[in-house]
Write a protein that holds these residues in place. Structure first.
Motif, PDB file in Angstrom:
ATOM      1  N   GLU A  15     -15.739   1.113 -34.525  1.00 40.20           N
ATOM      2  CA  GLU A  15     -17.096   0.627 -34.431  1.00 40.20           C
ATOM      3  C   GLU A  15     -17.150  -0.686 -35.336  1.00 40.20           C
ATOM      4  OE1 GLU A  15     -19.108   3.155 -37.942  1.00 40.20           O
ATOM      5  OE2 GLU A  15     -18.633   4.291 -35.975  1.00 40.20           O
ATOM      6  N   ARG A  16     -18.463  -1.319 -35.008  1.00 40.93           N
ATOM      7  CA  ARG A  16     -18.396  -2.507 -35.615  1.00 40.93           C
ATOM      8  C   ARG A  16     -20.146  -2.781 -35.760  1.00 40.93           C
ATOM      9  NH1 ARG A  16     -18.423  -7.158 -31.911  1.00 40.93           N
ATOM     10  NH2 ARG A  16     -18.216  -6.454 -29.728  1.00 40.93           N
ATOM     11  N   GLU A  17     -20.434  -3.307 -36.990  1.00 34.82           N
ATOM     12  CA  GLU A  17     -21.766  -3.590 -37.212  1.00 34.82           C
ATOM     13  C   GLU A  17     -22.208  -4.923 -36.411  1.00 34.82           C
ATOM     14  OE1 GLU A  17     -25.243  -3.519 -40.621  1.00 34.82           O
ATOM     15  OE2 GLU A  17     -23.266  -4.100 -40.997  1.00 34.82           O
ATOM     16  N   VAL A  18     -23.058  -5.211 -35.428  1.00 33.38           N
ATOM     17  CA  VAL A  18     -23.346  -6.341 -34.922  1.00 33.38           C
ATOM     18  C   VAL A  18     -24.777  -6.833 -35.286  1.00 33.38           C
ATOM     19  CG1 VAL A  18     -21.629  -6.408 -33.534  1.00 33.38           C
ATOM     20  CG2 VAL A  18     -23.678  -5.350 -32.738  1.00 33.38           C
ATOM     21  N   ARG A  19     -25.146  -7.822 -35.097  1.00 34.10           N
ATOM     22  CA  ARG A  19     -26.772  -8.488 -35.068  1.00 34.10           C
ATOM     23  C   ARG A  19     -27.239  -7.755 -33.781  1.00 34.10           C
ATOM     24  NH1 ARG A  19     -27.329 -14.243 -36.674  1.00 34.10           N
ATOM     25  NH2 ARG A  19     -29.011 -13.975 -35.118  1.00 34.10           N
ATOM     26  N   LEU A  20     -28.470  -7.391 -33.609  1.00 34.17           N
ATOM     27  CA  LEU A  20     -29.182  -6.948 -32.377  1.00 34.17           C
ATOM     28  C   LEU A  20     -28.920  -7.793 -31.332  1.00 34.17           C
ATOM     29  CD1 LEU A  20     -30.354  -4.326 -31.327  1.00 34.17           C
ATOM     30  CD2 LEU A  20     -32.675  -5.510 -31.658  1.00 34.17           C
ATOM     31  N   GLU A  21     -29.034  -9.360 -31.501  1.00 30.66           N
ATOM     32  CA  GLU A  21     -28.960 -10.216 -30.455  1.00 30.66           C
ATOM     33  C   GLU A  21     -27.212 -10.290 -29.674  1.00 30.66           C
ATOM     34  OE1 GLU A  21     -30.061 -11.375 -33.728  1.00 30.66           O
ATOM     35  OE2 GLU A  21     -31.843 -10.975 -33.077  1.00 30.66           O
ATOM     36  N   GLN A  22     -26.404  -9.802 -30.751  1.00 30.87           N
ATOM     37  CA  GLN A  22     -25.130  -9.653 -30.177  1.00 30.87           C
ATOM     38  C   GLN A  22     -24.815  -8.629 -29.412  1.00 30.87           C
ATOM     39  OE1 GLN A  22     -23.351 -10.176 -34.449  1.00 30.87           O
ATOM     40  NE2 GLN A  22     -22.312 -12.087 -33.683  1.00 30.87           N
ATOM     41  N   ALA A  23     -25.529  -7.346 -29.608  1.00 33.11           N
ATOM     42  CA  ALA A  23     -25.377  -6.323 -29.034  1.00 33.11           C
ATOM     43  C   ALA A  23     -26.027  -6.280 -27.670  1.00 33.11           C
ATOM     44  CB  ALA A  23     -26.291  -4.966 -29.534  1.00 33.11           C
ATOM     45  N   GLY A  24     -25.150  -6.436 -26.699  1.00 32.16           N
ATOM     46  CA  GLY A  24     -25.522  -6.656 -25.311  1.00 32.16           C
ATOM     47  C   GLY A  24     -25.895  -5.171 -24.532  1.00 32.16           C
ATOM     48  N   GLU A  25     -26.472  -5.433 -23.565  1.00 33.23           N
ATOM     49  CA  GLU A  25     -27.005  -4.332 -22.592  1.00 33.23           C
ATOM     50  C   GLU A  25     -25.736  -3.612 -22.061  1.00 33.23           C
ATOM     51  OE1 GLU A  25     -29.526  -3.813 -18.587  1.00 33.23           O
ATOM     52  OE2 GLU A  25     -29.413  -5.898 -19.510  1.00 33.23           O
TER      53      GLU A  25
ATOM     54  N   ALA B 111     -22.480   3.484 -32.056  1.00 32.04           N
ATOM     55  CA  ALA B 111     -21.647   4.417 -32.740  1.00 32.04           C
ATOM     56  C   ALA B 111     -22.255   5.144 -33.757  1.00 32.04           C
ATOM     57  CB  ALA B 111     -20.626   3.396 -33.569  1.00 32.04           C
ATOM     58  N   ARG B 112     -23.419   4.770 -34.217  1.00 24.35           N
ATOM     59  CA  ARG B 112     -24.439   5.666 -35.237  1.00 24.35           C
ATOM     60  C   ARG B 112     -25.607   5.247 -34.560  1.00 24.35           C
ATOM     61  NH1 ARG B 112     -22.207   2.776 -41.037  1.00 24.35           N
ATOM     62  NH2 ARG B 112     -20.137   3.133 -40.728  1.00 24.35           N
ATOM     63  N   ALA B 113     -26.579   6.590 -35.035  1.00 20.88           N
ATOM     64  CA  ALA B 113     -27.869   6.520 -34.822  1.00 20.88           C
ATOM     65  C   ALA B 113     -28.722   5.403 -35.415  1.00 20.88           C
ATOM     66  CB  ALA B 113     -28.475   7.950 -35.069  1.00 20.88           C
ATOM     67  N   LEU B 114     -29.697   4.836 -34.536  1.00 20.60           N
ATOM     68  CA  LEU B 114     -30.544   3.824 -35.093  1.00 20.60           C
ATOM     69  C   LEU B 114     -31.745   4.593 -35.746  1.00 20.60           C
ATOM     70  CD1 LEU B 114     -30.645   1.020 -32.584  1.00 20.60           C
ATOM     71  CD2 LEU B 114     -29.846   0.943 -35.207  1.00 20.60           C
ATOM     72  N   THR B 115     -32.287   4.481 -36.845  1.00 16.52           N
ATOM     73  CA  THR B 115     -33.420   5.123 -37.674  1.00 16.52           C
ATOM     74  C   THR B 115     -34.229   3.938 -38.151  1.00 16.52           C
ATOM     75  OG1 THR B 115     -32.239   5.060 -39.706  1.00 16.52           O
ATOM     76  CG2 THR B 115     -32.090   7.029 -38.203  1.00 16.52           C
ATOM     77  N   ASP B 116     -35.550   4.223 -38.301  1.00 14.52           N
ATOM     78  CA  ASP B 116     -36.425   3.408 -38.594  1.00 14.52           C
ATOM     79  C   ASP B 116     -36.695   3.328 -40.173  1.00 14.52           C
ATOM     80  OD1 ASP B 116     -38.063   5.577 -39.410  1.00 14.52           O
ATOM     81  OD2 ASP B 116     -39.549   5.161 -37.899  1.00 14.52           O
ATOM     82  N   GLU B 117     -37.402   2.678 -40.815  1.00 16.41           N
ATOM     83  CA  GLU B 117     -37.514   2.889 -42.344  1.00 16.41           C
ATOM     84  C   GLU B 117     -37.839   4.122 -43.033  1.00 16.41           C
ATOM     85  OE1 GLU B 117     -41.395   1.285 -40.619  1.00 16.41           O
ATOM     86  OE2 GLU B 117     -39.450   0.674 -40.370  1.00 16.41           O
ATOM     87  N   HIS B 118     -38.552   5.169 -42.359  1.00 15.56           N
ATOM     88  CA  HIS B 118     -38.828   6.437 -42.676  1.00 15.56           C
ATOM     89  C   HIS B 118     -37.891   7.376 -42.231  1.00 15.56           C
ATOM     90  CE1 HIS B 118     -42.798   4.589 -43.453  1.00 15.56           C
ATOM     91  NE2 HIS B 118     -42.948   4.257 -42.220  1.00 15.56           N
ATOM     92  N   GLY B 119     -36.647   7.054 -41.408  1.00 17.99           N
ATOM     93  CA  GLY B 119     -35.744   7.785 -41.135  1.00 17.99           C
ATOM     94  C   GLY B 119     -35.641   8.403 -39.867  1.00 17.99           C
TER      95      GLY B 119
ATOM     96  N   VAL C 123     -35.721  -4.297 -35.654  1.00 21.39           N
ATOM     97  CA  VAL C 123     -34.303  -3.891 -36.057  1.00 21.39           C
ATOM     98  C   VAL C 123     -33.373  -5.182 -35.877  1.00 21.39           C
ATOM     99  CG1 VAL C 123     -32.619  -2.261 -35.251  1.00 21.39           C
ATOM    100  CG2 VAL C 123     -34.880  -1.742 -35.087  1.00 21.39           C
ATOM    101  N   GLY C 124     -32.526  -5.364 -37.015  1.00 21.73           N
ATOM    102  CA  GLY C 124     -31.860  -6.439 -36.920  1.00 21.73           C
ATOM    103  C   GLY C 124     -30.461  -6.238 -36.740  1.00 21.73           C
ATOM    104  N   TYR C 125     -29.993  -5.112 -37.000  1.00 21.06           N
ATOM    105  CA  TYR C 125     -28.270  -4.823 -36.937  1.00 21.06           C
ATOM    106  C   TYR C 125     -28.264  -3.300 -36.211  1.00 21.06           C
ATOM    107  CZ  TYR C 125     -27.640  -8.771 -39.930  1.00 21.06           C
ATOM    108  OH  TYR C 125     -27.479 -10.081 -40.377  1.00 21.06           O
ATOM    109  N   CYS C 126     -27.037  -3.207 -35.687  1.00 15.85           N
ATOM    110  CA  CYS C 126     -26.959  -1.635 -35.200  1.00 15.85           C
ATOM    111  C   CYS C 126     -25.433  -1.691 -35.172  1.00 15.85           C
ATOM    112  CB  CYS C 126     -27.326  -1.673 -33.870  1.00 15.85           C
ATOM    113  SG  CYS C 126     -26.325  -2.712 -32.497  1.00 15.85           S
ATOM    114  N   TRP C 127     -24.900  -0.378 -35.050  1.00 15.61           N
ATOM    115  CA  TRP C 127     -23.383  -0.258 -35.159  1.00 15.61           C
ATOM    116  C   TRP C 127     -23.031   0.150 -33.651  1.00 15.61           C
ATOM    117  CZ3 TRP C 127     -19.779  -0.388 -39.142  1.00 15.61           C
ATOM    118  CH2 TRP C 127     -20.252  -0.849 -40.096  1.00 15.61           C
ATOM    119  N   ILE C 128     -21.943  -0.447 -33.225  1.00 15.21           N
ATOM    120  CA  ILE C 128     -21.824  -0.254 -31.840  1.00 15.21           C
ATOM    121  C   ILE C 128     -20.314   0.184 -31.500  1.00 15.21           C
ATOM    122  CG2 ILE C 128     -23.500  -1.899 -30.584  1.00 15.21           C
ATOM    123  CD1 ILE C 128     -21.019  -3.559 -30.092  1.00 15.21           C
ATOM    124  N   VAL C 129     -19.846   0.875 -30.547  1.00 16.61           N
ATOM    125  CA  VAL C 129     -18.456   1.296 -30.420  1.00 16.61           C
ATOM    126  C   VAL C 129     -17.824   0.094 -29.559  1.00 16.61           C
ATOM    127  CG1 VAL C 129     -17.294   2.876 -29.188  1.00 16.61           C
ATOM    128  CG2 VAL C 129     -19.397   3.735 -29.843  1.00 16.61           C
TER     129      VAL C 129
END
Length: 110
Positions: A5-15, A20-28, A51-57
């Motif tokens: 897995e790798r962390e990428v900026r949301l703009e880099q995460a394509g359709e 790789a990990r669940a995306l949560t908001d500031e409240h969990g 949302v700025g970043y996410c973990w993708i497979v």
């Protein structure tokens, strides 16, 4: 063995990318579950939530991608059922139909 897995900026995460990990908001609260396939609609919603970043497979094989897309579609259909049956009173024939459809969409024997 887990997929790389790798962390990428949301703009880099394509359709079509798989989380790789669940995306949560500031409240969990979970915005998207682990294994969800990013669509244009989900990417737009995440941008609206800033949302700025996410973990993708990384390097997802085609069969895994197809399975993840099928699972995502099944979850969307399952989430829509209560909306479609929102006016059905408990104990009515429609409530029984809703229960059967939910079991079917979850892959259980009806």
């Amino acid at each position: 063995m887990t997929a790389p897995e790798r962390e990428v900026r949301l703009e880099q995460a394509g359709e079509g990318a798989v989380l790789a990990r669940a995306l949560t908001d500031e409240h969990g609260a979970v915005l998207l579950a682990q294994g969800a396939v990013l669509s244009s609609a989900s990417l737009a919603a995440l941008r609206r939530r800033q949302v700025g970043y996410c973990w993708i497979v990384a390097d997802v094989p085609d069969d895994v991608m197809a399975r993840a897309q099928a699972d995502a579609a099944r979850q969307q259909q399952l989430a829509r059922l209560p909306i479609l049956f929102r006016g059905t009173p408990p104990g009515a024939a429609g409530a029984g139909l809703l229960a059967l459809l939910q079991r079917y969409r979850q892959g259980e024997d009806a």
